[in-house]
Design an enzyme around this catalytic site. Structure first.
Site, PDB file in Angstrom:
ATOM      1  N   SER A 144       0.825  -1.214   0.000  1.00  0.00           N
ATOM      2  CA  SER A 144       0.000   0.000   0.000  1.00  0.00           C
ATOM      3  C   SER A 144       0.858   1.263   0.000  1.00  0.00           C
ATOM      4  N   GLY A 177       2.174 -10.364 -10.872  1.00  0.00           N
ATOM      5  CA  GLY A 177       1.664 -11.447 -11.714  1.00  0.00           C
ATOM      6  C   GLY A 177       2.491 -11.562 -12.979  1.00  0.00           C
ATOM      7  N   GLN A 330     -35.714 -14.887  -0.587  1.00  0.00           N
ATOM      8  CA  GLN A 330     -34.788 -15.141  -1.700  1.00  0.00           C
ATOM      9  C   GLN A 330     -34.722 -13.891  -2.598  1.00  0.00           C
ATOM     10  N   GLY A 401     -27.075 -26.123  -0.827  1.00  0.00           N
ATOM     11  CA  GLY A 401     -25.952 -27.082  -0.792  1.00  0.00           C
ATOM     12  C   GLY A 401     -25.228 -27.181  -2.116  1.00  0.00           C
ATOM     13  N   GLU A 424      -4.316  -3.882  -6.639  1.00  0.00           N
ATOM     14  CA  GLU A 424      -4.555  -2.568  -7.246  1.00  0.00           C
ATOM     15  C   GLU A 424      -5.043  -1.591  -6.183  1.00  0.00           C
TER      16      GLU A 424
HETATM   17  C1  LIG Z   1      -3.540  -1.444 -24.144  1.00  0.00           C
HETATM   18  C2  LIG Z   1      -4.176  -2.709 -24.118  1.00  0.00           C
HETATM   19  C3  LIG Z   1      -5.068  -2.864 -22.944  1.00  0.00           C
HETATM   20  C4  LIG Z   1      -5.374  -4.261 -22.816  1.00  0.00           C
HETATM   21  C5  LIG Z   1      -6.260  -4.531 -21.668  1.00  0.00           C
HETATM   22  C6  LIG Z   1      -6.209  -5.952 -21.419  1.00  0.00           C
HETATM   23  C7  LIG Z   1      -7.364  -6.355 -20.617  1.00  0.00           C
HETATM   24  C8  LIG Z   1      -6.952  -6.577 -19.212  1.00  0.00           C
HETATM   25  C9  LIG Z   1      -7.736  -5.706 -18.305  1.00  0.00           C
HETATM   26  C10 LIG Z   1      -6.917  -5.254 -17.169  1.00  0.00           C
HETATM   27  C11 LIG Z   1      -6.758  -6.319 -16.218  1.00  0.00           C
HETATM   28  C12 LIG Z   1      -5.577  -6.000 -15.403  1.00  0.00           C
HETATM   29  C13 LIG Z   1      -5.081  -7.195 -14.766  1.00  0.00           C
HETATM   30  C14 LIG Z   1      -5.723  -7.402 -13.412  1.00  0.00           C
HETATM   31  C15 LIG Z   1      -4.763  -7.948 -12.493  1.00  0.00           C
HETATM   32  C16 LIG Z   1      -4.218  -6.822 -11.680  1.00  0.00           C
HETATM   33  C17 LIG Z   1      -3.231  -7.371 -10.744  1.00  0.00           C
HETATM   34  C18 LIG Z   1      -2.951  -6.392  -9.652  1.00  0.00           C
HETATM   35  C19 LIG Z   1      -1.776  -5.556  -9.911  1.00  0.00           C
HETATM   36  C20 LIG Z   1      -1.357  -4.750  -8.688  1.00  0.00           C
HETATM   37  O1  LIG Z   1      -1.826  -4.914  -7.607  1.00  0.00           O
HETATM   38  S1  LIG Z   1      -0.176  -3.581  -8.972  1.00  0.00           S
HETATM   39  C21 LIG Z   1       0.153  -2.818  -7.417  1.00  0.00           C
HETATM   40  C22 LIG Z   1      -0.945  -1.923  -7.000  1.00  0.00           C
HETATM   41  N1  LIG Z   1      -0.582  -1.206  -5.816  1.00  0.00           N
HETATM   42  C23 LIG Z   1      -1.334  -0.313  -5.285  1.00  0.00           C
HETATM   43  O2  LIG Z   1      -2.432  -0.081  -5.722  1.00  0.00           O
HETATM   44  C24 LIG Z   1      -0.756   0.443  -4.133  1.00  0.00           C
HETATM   45  C25 LIG Z   1      -1.771   1.281  -3.411  1.00  0.00           C
HETATM   46  N2  LIG Z   1      -1.183   2.539  -2.932  1.00  0.00           N
HETATM   47  C26 LIG Z   1      -1.256   3.697  -3.649  1.00  0.00           C
HETATM   48  O3  LIG Z   1      -1.834   3.735  -4.717  1.00  0.00           O
HETATM   49  C27 LIG Z   1      -0.682   4.949  -3.092  1.00  0.00           C
HETATM   50  O4  LIG Z   1       0.486   4.828  -2.475  1.00  0.00           O
HETATM   51  C28 LIG Z   1      -1.703   5.686  -2.177  1.00  0.00           C
HETATM   52  C29 LIG Z   1      -2.085   4.867  -0.958  1.00  0.00           C
HETATM   53  C30 LIG Z   1      -2.946   5.952  -3.000  1.00  0.00           C
HETATM   54  C31 LIG Z   1      -1.134   7.071  -1.767  1.00  0.00           C
HETATM   55  O5  LIG Z   1      -0.311   6.986  -0.751  1.00  0.00           O
HETATM   56  P1  LIG Z   1       0.397   8.318  -0.182  1.00  0.00           P
HETATM   57  O6  LIG Z   1       1.676   7.896   0.410  1.00  0.00           O
HETATM   58  O7  LIG Z   1      -0.523   9.164   0.595  1.00  0.00           O
HETATM   59  O8  LIG Z   1       0.609   9.066  -1.499  1.00  0.00           O
HETATM   60  P2  LIG Z   1       1.685  10.026  -1.993  1.00  0.00           P
HETATM   61  O9  LIG Z   1       2.310  10.782  -0.887  1.00  0.00           O
HETATM   62  O10 LIG Z   1       2.571   9.272  -2.869  1.00  0.00           O
HETATM   63  O11 LIG Z   1       0.762  11.054  -2.832  1.00  0.00           O
HETATM   64  C32 LIG Z   1      -0.247  11.782  -2.212  1.00  0.00           C
HETATM   65  C33 LIG Z   1      -0.992  12.617  -3.225  1.00  0.00           C
HETATM   66  O12 LIG Z   1      -1.102  11.942  -4.459  1.00  0.00           O
HETATM   67  C34 LIG Z   1      -2.463  11.665  -4.736  1.00  0.00           C
HETATM   68  N3  LIG Z   1      -2.550  10.388  -5.412  1.00  0.00           N
HETATM   69  C35 LIG Z   1      -2.290   9.175  -4.904  1.00  0.00           C
HETATM   70  N4  LIG Z   1      -2.461   8.234  -5.857  1.00  0.00           N
HETATM   71  C36 LIG Z   1      -2.805   8.883  -6.978  1.00  0.00           C
HETATM   72  C37 LIG Z   1      -3.122   8.441  -8.293  1.00  0.00           C
HETATM   73  N5  LIG Z   1      -3.128   7.152  -8.614  1.00  0.00           N
HETATM   74  N6  LIG Z   1      -3.440   9.374  -9.190  1.00  0.00           N
HETATM   75  C38 LIG Z   1      -3.472  10.673  -8.874  1.00  0.00           C
HETATM   76  N7  LIG Z   1      -3.189  11.168  -7.643  1.00  0.00           N
HETATM   77  C39 LIG Z   1      -2.860  10.264  -6.712  1.00  0.00           C
HETATM   78  C40 LIG Z   1      -3.109  11.657  -3.393  1.00  0.00           C
HETATM   79  O13 LIG Z   1      -4.475  11.867  -3.457  1.00  0.00           O
HETATM   80  C41 LIG Z   1      -2.386  12.798  -2.718  1.00  0.00           C
HETATM   81  O14 LIG Z   1      -2.906  13.989  -3.229  1.00  0.00           O
HETATM   82  P3  LIG Z   1      -2.931  15.297  -2.308  1.00  0.00           P
HETATM   83  O15 LIG Z   1      -3.599  16.326  -3.163  1.00  0.00           O
HETATM   84  O16 LIG Z   1      -3.751  14.954  -1.109  1.00  0.00           O
HETATM   85  O17 LIG Z   1      -1.530  15.617  -1.954  1.00  0.00           O
HETATM   86  C1  LIG Z   2      -3.569 -11.812  -6.417  1.00  0.00           C
HETATM   87  C2  LIG Z   2      -2.686 -10.621  -6.282  1.00  0.00           C
HETATM   88  C3  LIG Z   2      -2.047 -10.125  -7.404  1.00  0.00           C
HETATM   89  C4  LIG Z   2      -1.175  -9.048  -7.298  1.00  0.00           C
HETATM   90  N1  LIG Z   2      -0.517  -8.598  -8.400  1.00  0.00           N
HETATM   91  C5  LIG Z   2       0.403  -7.600  -8.281  1.00  0.00           C
HETATM   92  C6  LIG Z   2       1.152  -7.165  -9.404  1.00  0.00           C
HETATM   93  O1  LIG Z   2       0.970  -7.644 -10.516  1.00  0.00           O
HETATM   94  N2  LIG Z   2       2.086  -6.213  -9.217  1.00  0.00           N
HETATM   95  C7  LIG Z   2       2.314  -5.639  -8.004  1.00  0.00           C
HETATM   96  O2  LIG Z   2       3.174  -4.779  -7.903  1.00  0.00           O
HETATM   97  N3  LIG Z   2       1.584  -6.007  -6.921  1.00  0.00           N
HETATM   98  C8  LIG Z   2       0.644  -6.971  -7.025  1.00  0.00           C
HETATM   99  N4  LIG Z   2      -0.095  -7.355  -5.937  1.00  0.00           N
HETATM  100  C9  LIG Z   2       0.124  -6.711  -4.656  1.00  0.00           C
HETATM  101  C10 LIG Z   2      -1.032  -5.813  -4.241  1.00  0.00           C
HETATM  102  O3  LIG Z   2      -1.086  -4.675  -5.040  1.00  0.00           O
HETATM  103  C11 LIG Z   2      -0.893  -5.443  -2.766  1.00  0.00           C
HETATM  104  O4  LIG Z   2      -1.016  -6.618  -2.010  1.00  0.00           O
HETATM  105  C12 LIG Z   2      -1.949  -4.435  -2.375  1.00  0.00           C
HETATM  106  O5  LIG Z   2      -1.643  -3.179  -2.925  1.00  0.00           O
HETATM  107  C13 LIG Z   2      -2.139  -4.322  -0.862  1.00  0.00           C
HETATM  108  O6  LIG Z   2      -0.954  -3.973  -0.251  1.00  0.00           O
HETATM  109  P1  LIG Z   2      -0.354  -4.789   0.975  1.00  0.00           P
HETATM  110  O7  LIG Z   2      -0.274  -6.206   0.591  1.00  0.00           O
HETATM  111  O8  LIG Z   2       0.874  -4.061   1.374  1.00  0.00           O
HETATM  112  O9  LIG Z   2      -1.428  -4.651   2.123  1.00  0.00           O
HETATM  113  P2  LIG Z   2      -1.230  -3.900   3.508  1.00  0.00           P
HETATM  114  O10 LIG Z   2      -1.134  -2.417   3.258  1.00  0.00           O
HETATM  115  O11 LIG Z   2      -0.145  -4.495   4.301  1.00  0.00           O
HETATM  116  O12 LIG Z   2      -2.638  -4.210   4.158  1.00  0.00           O
HETATM  117  C14 LIG Z   2      -2.832  -4.980   5.347  1.00  0.00           C
HETATM  118  C15 LIG Z   2      -3.966  -4.354   6.164  1.00  0.00           C
HETATM  119  O13 LIG Z   2      -3.564  -3.077   6.637  1.00  0.00           O
HETATM  120  C16 LIG Z   2      -4.561  -2.107   6.340  1.00  0.00           C
HETATM  121  N5  LIG Z   2      -3.902  -0.808   6.075  1.00  0.00           N
HETATM  122  C17 LIG Z   2      -2.744  -0.583   5.387  1.00  0.00           C
HETATM  123  N6  LIG Z   2      -2.473   0.723   5.358  1.00  0.00           N
HETATM  124  C18 LIG Z   2      -3.463   1.356   6.022  1.00  0.00           C
HETATM  125  C19 LIG Z   2      -3.756   2.712   6.321  1.00  0.00           C
HETATM  126  N7  LIG Z   2      -2.975   3.701   5.906  1.00  0.00           N
HETATM  127  N8  LIG Z   2      -4.853   2.995   7.032  1.00  0.00           N
HETATM  128  C20 LIG Z   2      -5.670   2.001   7.441  1.00  0.00           C
HETATM  129  N9  LIG Z   2      -5.461   0.684   7.184  1.00  0.00           N
HETATM  130  C21 LIG Z   2      -4.381   0.368   6.483  1.00  0.00           C
HETATM  131  C22 LIG Z   2      -5.270  -2.634   5.098  1.00  0.00           C
HETATM  132  O14 LIG Z   2      -6.581  -2.128   4.998  1.00  0.00           O
HETATM  133  C23 LIG Z   2      -5.244  -4.136   5.355  1.00  0.00           C
HETATM  134  O15 LIG Z   2      -6.347  -4.455   6.168  1.00  0.00           O
HETATM  135  C24 LIG Z   2      -0.969  -8.436  -6.029  1.00  0.00           C
HETATM  136  C25 LIG Z   2      -1.639  -8.921  -4.902  1.00  0.00           C
HETATM  137  C26 LIG Z   2      -2.495 -10.009  -5.025  1.00  0.00           C
HETATM  138  C27 LIG Z   2      -3.183 -10.528  -3.806  1.00  0.00           C
END
Ligand SMILES: CCCCCCCCCCCCCCCCCCCC(=O)SCCNC(=O)CCNC(=O)[C@H](O)C(C)(C)COP(=O)(O)OP(=O)(O)OC[C@H]1O[C@@H](n2cnc3c(N)ncnc32)[C@H](O)[C@@H]1OP(=O)(O)O
Ligand SMILES: Cc1cc2nc3c(=O)[nH]c(=O)nc-3n(C[C@H](O)[C@H](O)[C@H](O)COP(=O)(O)OP(=O)(O)OC[C@H]3O[C@@H](n4cnc5c(N)ncnc54)[C@H](O)[C@@H]3O)c2cc1C
Length: 664
Positions: A144, A177, A330, A401, A424
């Site tokens: 995260s 992934g 239901q 079931g 995500e």
């Molecule tokens: C071209 C062909 C296309 C083909 C398509 C094919 C079809 C497929 C369909 C798609 C399927 C995809 C496959 C699905 C499988 C997916 C597998 C999953 C992959 C992953 O999980 S990747 C990893 C994902 N990880 C996360 O999501 C991490 C989550 N954390 C965050 O996003 C950020 O850190 C967080 C928590 C939002 C912000 O943390 P913080 O530390 O507070 O943030 P910053 O200090 O860095 O920034 C603060 C500031 O920025 C703003 N902010 C944050 N995020 C964004 C953003 N995304 N965009 C814009 N602005 C953003 C935030 O609001 C703050 O704004 P302020 O104004 O308050 O300062």
């Molecule tokens: C099936 C799968 C596929 C994935 N694919 C990819 C990929 O392709 N690429 C990639 O980079 N990543 C991938 N990920 C990783 C995924 O994006 C992270 O697991 C996800 O962003 C959550 O982060 P974390 O695991 O650090 O959870 P954590 O942040 O550790 O969450 C643990 C708990 O803490 C809580 N928590 C954390 N922060 C806060 C906060 N600030 N305030 C309150 N509660 C909080 C959460 O709500 C949760 O209950 C994948 C994960 C899975 C399960």
């Protein structure tokens, strides 16, 4: 001879034009025709068979995934499918694979964060799949908190290279992934360090494996992280781990649209906001909302069709028992989920439009709508996936079931779907982002800055804070303006109440942490308002076809009123409605369920899912559930022999001992 259709009578009851509803669901006639053709193509191809998937070992499942991906690619090339058709084909194959990340994240990351030179170099190879990529952001210690990532990319001006390194165990990349066994390349997110200074997290294109031998390149340790939840399900995906031991890449492999490093090692931040580094996540969150409607529709289709076949109790004079779909309980569990599937479909359409709009603006260096796009994608991703995950489990229970049998399709759908609540962006973490955005909007209300887009209603806070709901009879709840105002008033009142509570803290961050459970509720109220309002907007459109619009109006009212009933505490506590008006909403909801009932089967037929895609005996189109369940049972490998393996070693001795003991 015509095949028996156990749902024929139900289908005859429908009060609307099914073909037209299919087009509404698909978004357009063109989408419908494309999607229908591709779905049938996949369903009729034996390579895409998936009925034995949950029985396979992990290794066999993975190989089967590679085989399907290769076959899909061959079909895409041979049939010259467009990008849109290719995406449809992959989604109908319905088996999570490295290709999801290659097309869904690796390519979009390069497109969104790369320069035009980087596009020219990398995209053609990626489009032809001469390289296969993944999105390597999350680490063992941080997911995260993206700013907490530990992998470093240190610029070396001597060689004009970055040195990628994993300094700690917790800095190991973990989860991406496609990384574990397949990807040749990755977009790796690492801390950029130049001249000893840390410039935060940036993306880098890194080759991981040799293009001839597929072996990890020097300095790279890579592998799969192991089995995940459920059988089949997401285990077809090679989620991986990755470590760097001072791996060198050329400077031009840093994605440099947002910031650049010059030949001399100078860090240059362009006018583009640094949040664009997070752009791929915004894109994928938007696609996840549309996918939520598909997954929810799938579970609802299974539960609805089965509920019409299943009969329990109430036989009169030896006649048939009652179809379980006729039980009010239901209906009150199932029909709101059916309505939610339609609601998520329309909000997904709108979100796609919003994303396209923000992308066009970004290209023209207009970044003004980025915060709203982030809040909407984050909030709706969170809300729709949480509801869908819970709904799939509810649908399993609605099937009694038999829902627990693997061949109902529901256990695997649940197992494959639930990580959307985490990946995500963890859903709670994302809702807190929405709450921040809302608190910021509230704090600016007095400043003369007019809220726009999805927060425009806050500009009418003065009215919404004191307005009174005018419902006097159940049918008054059918007025769109009444519903909308109730949802707007609830959202604004909850936001302002939270903002006031935050104001009592001397340190706003302490307040935010302390009130975070309430802030999550505020974010949910706002997201529900968006979904309701987009459904109502959809109904403003010209919708052709006999009875189609009428059915959608019923579903929209079911969606809104079931939320009102579920969150009655919020609506009453904020004074938006009275307890009596809440009771009238519930009364109206019951009447609406009765109107949905004759149309239920046709409303799920409108999803146009093939039996192959549904992958469920309970949900099969013809409803011939019992015969199929019976036949399927005999296909289980346990039934290959009459006496099970292990009988002689383990069962017989016990049974014999029992006889001996009995004789004593
Ligand atoms: C071209 C062909 C296309 C083909 C398509 C094919 C079809 C497929 C369909 C798609 C399927 C995809 C496959 C699905 C499988 C997916 C597998 C999953 C992959 C992953 O999980 S990747 C990893 C994902 N990880 C996360 O999501 C991490 C989550 N954390 C965050 O996003 C950020 O850190 C967080 C928590 C939002 C912000 O943390 P913080 O530390 O507070 O943030 P910053 O200090 O860095 O920034 C603060 C500031 O920025 C703003 N902010 C944050 N995020 C964004 C953003 N995304 N965009 C814009 N602005 C953003 C935030 O609001 C703050 O704004 P302020 O104004 O308050 O300062
Ligand atoms: C099936 C799968 C596929 C994935 N694919 C990819 C990929 O392709 N690429 C990639 O980079 N990543 C991938 N990920 C990783 C995924 O994006 C992270 O697991 C996800 O962003 C959550 O982060 P974390 O695991 O650090 O959870 P954590 O942040 O550790 O969450 C643990 C708990 O803490 C809580 N928590 C954390 N922060 C806060 C906060 N600030 N305030 C309150 N509660 C909080 C959460 O709500 C949760 O209950 C994948 C994960 C899975 C399960």
């Amino acid at each position: 001879m015509e095949a028996l259709d156990y749902h024929a009578e139900e289908r005859r009851k429908a009060e609307f034009n099914l073909d037209e509803m299919k087009i509404v669901w698909a978004g357009s006639r063109r989408n419908y025709e494309l999607s229908d053709r591709v779905a049938r193509l996949v369903a009729s191809d034996p390579v895409f068979r998936k009925d034995n998937r949950t029985m396979l070992t992990r290794k066999d499942l993975f190989k089967d995934t590679l085989r399907k991906a290769a076959h899909a690619w061959k079909r895409i090339i041979d049939l010259r499918l467009s990008e849109e058709e290719a995406n449809m084909l992959r989604s109908y194959v319905d088996q999570p694979a490295f290709t999801d990340l290659h097309w869904g994240m690796f390519i979009p990351a390069i497109k969104g964060q790369g320069t035009s030179e980087q596009h020219e170099k990398w995209l053609p190879m990626a489009y032809k799949m001469q390289i296969i990529g993944c999105y390597a952001q999350t680490e063992l210690g941080h997911g995260s908190n993206v700013q907490g990532l530990e992998t470093t990319a240190t610029f070396d001006p001597q060689t004009d290279e970055f040195d990628l390194h994993s300094p700690t165990l917790t800095s190991s990349k973990w989860w991406p992934g496609g990384l574990g066994k397949v990807s040749t390349h990755a977009v790796v997110y690492a801390r950029l360090i130049t001249g000893g200074q840390d410039h935060g997290v940036h993306g880098f294109i890194v080759q991981l494996r040799g293009l001839d031998d597929h072996l990890p390149l020097p300095g790279i340790t890579v592998g799969d992280i192991g089995m995940k939840f459920g059988s089949g399900a997401y285990n077809s995906m090679d989620n991986g781990l990755l470590r760097f031991d001072h791996v060198r890449i050329p400077r031009n492999q840093m994605l440099m649209r947002v910031s650049q490093v010059t030949r001399e090692g100078k860090f240059v931040q362009s006018d583009v906001p640094r949040q664009l580094v997070y752009g791929t996540m915004v894109y994928v969150r938007q696609t996840i909302v549309s996918d939520a409607s598909c997954a929810l529709a799938r579970a609802v289709c299974i539960a609805t069709r089965y509920s019409a076949v299943r009969r329990q109790f109430g036989s009169q004079n030896g006649g048939p028992e009652i179809q379980v779909i006729d039980y009010k309980t239901q209906q009150s569990r199932l029909f709101p989920l059916l309505a939610s599937a339609y609601a998520f479909r329309f909000v997904g359409e709108w979100l796609k439009w919003l994303y396209t709009d923000v992308t066009q603006r970004l290209q023209a260096n207009d970044f003004s709508t980025l915060p709203e796009a982030h809040a909407c994608t984050a909030g709706l991703k969170s809300m729709t996936t949480s509801v869908t995950a819970d709904a799939i489990e509810e649908c399993r229970k609605l099937c009694g079931g038999h829902g627990y049998l693997s061949n109902s399709g529901l256990p695997e759908l649940f197992a494959v779907y639930i990580p959307t609540c985490t990946y995500e962006g963890d859903n709670v973490v994302l809702l807190l982002q929405v709450a921040r955005f809302l608190m910021k909007t509230v704090s600016q209300l007095g400043s003369g800055k007019k809220p726009v887009g999805t927060t425009a209603y806050m500009g009418r806070a003065e009215h919404l804070m004191q307005c009174r709901c005018e419902v006097e009879m159940a049918q008054d709840w059918l007025k769109p303006s009444t519903i909308l105002e109730a949802f707007e008033a609830r959202a604004v009142r909850m936001s302002i109440a939270c903002a006031k509570s935050l104001g009592k803290f001397s340190n706003p961050e302490d307040g935010f942490a302390e009130l975070s459970p309430d802030l999550v509720e505020v974010a949910i109220a706002h997201c529900q308002l968006i979904v309701v309002s987009k459904f109502l907007e959809k109904l403003q459109q010209d919708i052709p076809g006999k009875g189609v619009k009428r059915q959608l109006e019923i579903l929209c009212n079911v969606y809104a009123l079931h939320l009102l009933h579920k969150h009655l505490g919020d609506f009453v506590a904020t004074g938006c409605i009275t307890p009596n008006q809440g009771a009238l909403a519930n009364e109206q909801l019951r009447l609406l369920y009765a109107q949905v009932r004759p149309n239920a089967i046709a409303l799920v037929d409108a999803f146009n899912y093939t039996d192959h895609y549904l992958g469920s005996i309970l949900g099969c189109y013809d409803g011939n559930v019992y015969q199929k369940l019976y036949q399927e049972a005999w296909k289980d490998p346990l039934n290959d022999t009459v006496v099970p393996d292990g009988y002689l070693e383990y069962l017989r001795p016990i049974l014999k001992q029992h006889i001996r003991t009995a004789r004593l």
